[in-house]
Design a protein around this motif. Structure first.
Motif, short mmCIF file in Angstrom:
data_model
loop_
_atom_site.label_atom_id
_atom_site.label_comp_id
_atom_site.label_asym_id
_atom_site.label_seq_id
_atom_site.Cartn_x
_atom_site.Cartn_y
_atom_site.Cartn_z
N GLY A 1 0.66 -1.27 -0.03
CA GLY A 1 0.02 -0.07 0.07
C GLY A 1 0.89 1.39 -0.14
N VAL A 2 2.04 1.27 0.21
CA VAL A 2 2.91 2.45 0.19
C VAL A 2 3.05 2.86 -1.20
CG1 VAL A 2 5.48 3.10 0.41
CG2 VAL A 2 4.43 1.88 2.32
N THR A 3 2.94 4.26 -1.35
CA THR A 3 3.03 4.85 -2.75
C THR A 3 4.49 5.39 -2.95
OG1 THR A 3 0.84 5.67 -2.60
CG2 THR A 3 2.39 6.91 -4.22
N MET A 4 5.15 4.93 -4.11
CA MET A 4 6.65 5.20 -4.45
C MET A 4 6.77 6.02 -5.74
SD MET A 4 9.91 2.77 -4.48
CE MET A 4 9.84 1.88 -6.19
N PRO A 5 7.25 7.03 -5.96
CA PRO A 5 7.52 7.87 -7.17
C PRO A 5 8.34 6.72 -8.19
CG PRO A 5 8.11 9.30 -5.30
CD PRO A 5 7.86 7.81 -4.68
#
Length: 291
Positions: free
Chosen positions: A16-20
């Motif tokens: 669920g973590v958002t990463m560029p």
């Protein structure tokens, strides 16, 4: 893939973590002044992700540069994504303390992503039969740190399909990211397919083939057709396959150039053309012999 703002694109990892999808690599970047200049340019042009490692020996300088510069751009810690990596010398009992030292050196309460940098223990032969067990021990230690919230996402670097399969067979927390050498001369087709099937995000390093691909005939041909630079084409080649990139650059011009890749598309034919005749070449390290 998701949009963040007008330009920066992101991927949602398996936890669920958002990463560029695009970040600034800092390999071989040394000295507070040069790192501060690079970070300043990167933040100005829209970068929100920064990749370092214990073995780069620049974590303290990167942390200091970010603390100094984030207020200049009206940003806070939560606006940026910071990755670091465990040194091969710290595989095993020292993994937890090494991770906490990286946090301390960076001056952070948490890391957005922490990777095991190499599948083998430094000082051991690649074929040492103890390597699988020490990888498992290391991952368990990092899972414990992850459970405290000091690491938001866990992953690995330079792992092969065999290493990944072993990890999935024993882990409590599945790896969110695999960072490997990836470019048109090393398209890692089976590894990319494995990652897609198993919910692991593949992230590329050495997207430019350590500079060797910037004068490649096919790359230059595609770049000319789009009015782009070879560097932009090589980065786009990975991004269009859903692969993240972390190009290292120190000059403001190159940092800006590398980020300006969101407003053009390669055709599927061009993506295939860039692979050339299928001959694979590693410009960096080869993990295939690590037991």
């Amino acid at each position: 893939m998701d949009k963040q703002g007008d330009q920066q694109q992101t991927v949602t990892l398996n936890n669920g973590v958002t990463m560029p999808l695009l970040g600034l690599g800092t390999f071989r970047m040394r000295g507070l002044e040069s790192i501060t200049q690079a970070v300043d340019a990167a933040l100005e042009y829209g970068y929100r992700s920064f990749d370092t490692a214990s073995v780069y020996r620049n974590e303290s300088d990167l942390g200091q540069a970010l603390r100094q510069l984030l207020p200049k751009y009206g940003l806070s810690r939560s606006d940026i994504f910071i990755t670091s990596k465990l040194s091969p010398s710290d595989l095993g009992p020292g993994a937890r303390d090494a991770c906490l030292k990286s946090l301390s050196d960076l001056g952070l309460d948490y890391l957005d992503l922490y990777l095991i940098h190499w599948p083998g223990k430094q000082g051991w032969r690649s074929d040492d039969a103890r390597n699988p067990a020490i990888r498992e021990e290391t991952w368990k230690a990092l899972e414990d740190v992850y459970q405290t919230g000091a690491i938001k996402a866990l992953g690995v670097s330079n792992y092969t399909v065999a290493h990944m399969a072993q990890l999935l067979g024993s882990c409590r927390v599945p790896p969110a990211v695999l960072q490997v050498e990836f470019h048109p001369r090393l398209p890692q087709t089976s590894l990319l397919s494995w990652c897609q099937q198993n919910g692991v995000h593949l992230q590329a390093y050495s997207s430019l083939g350590c500079g060797h691909l910037l004068e490649n005939v096919e790359v230059c041909k595609v770049a000319k057709a789009h009015g782009r630079t070879p560097s932009q084409v090589l980065l786009k080649w990975a991004l269009q396959q859903g692969v993240g990139v972390i190009p290292k650059a120190s000059s403001s011009v190159r940092i800006k150039e590398n980020f300006n890749v969101w407003d053009f598309e390669l055709s599927s034919e061009e993506v295939e053309l860039l692979k050339g005749d299928g001959t694979e070449k590693k410009y960096c390290w080869d993990p295939t012999g690590v037991a």
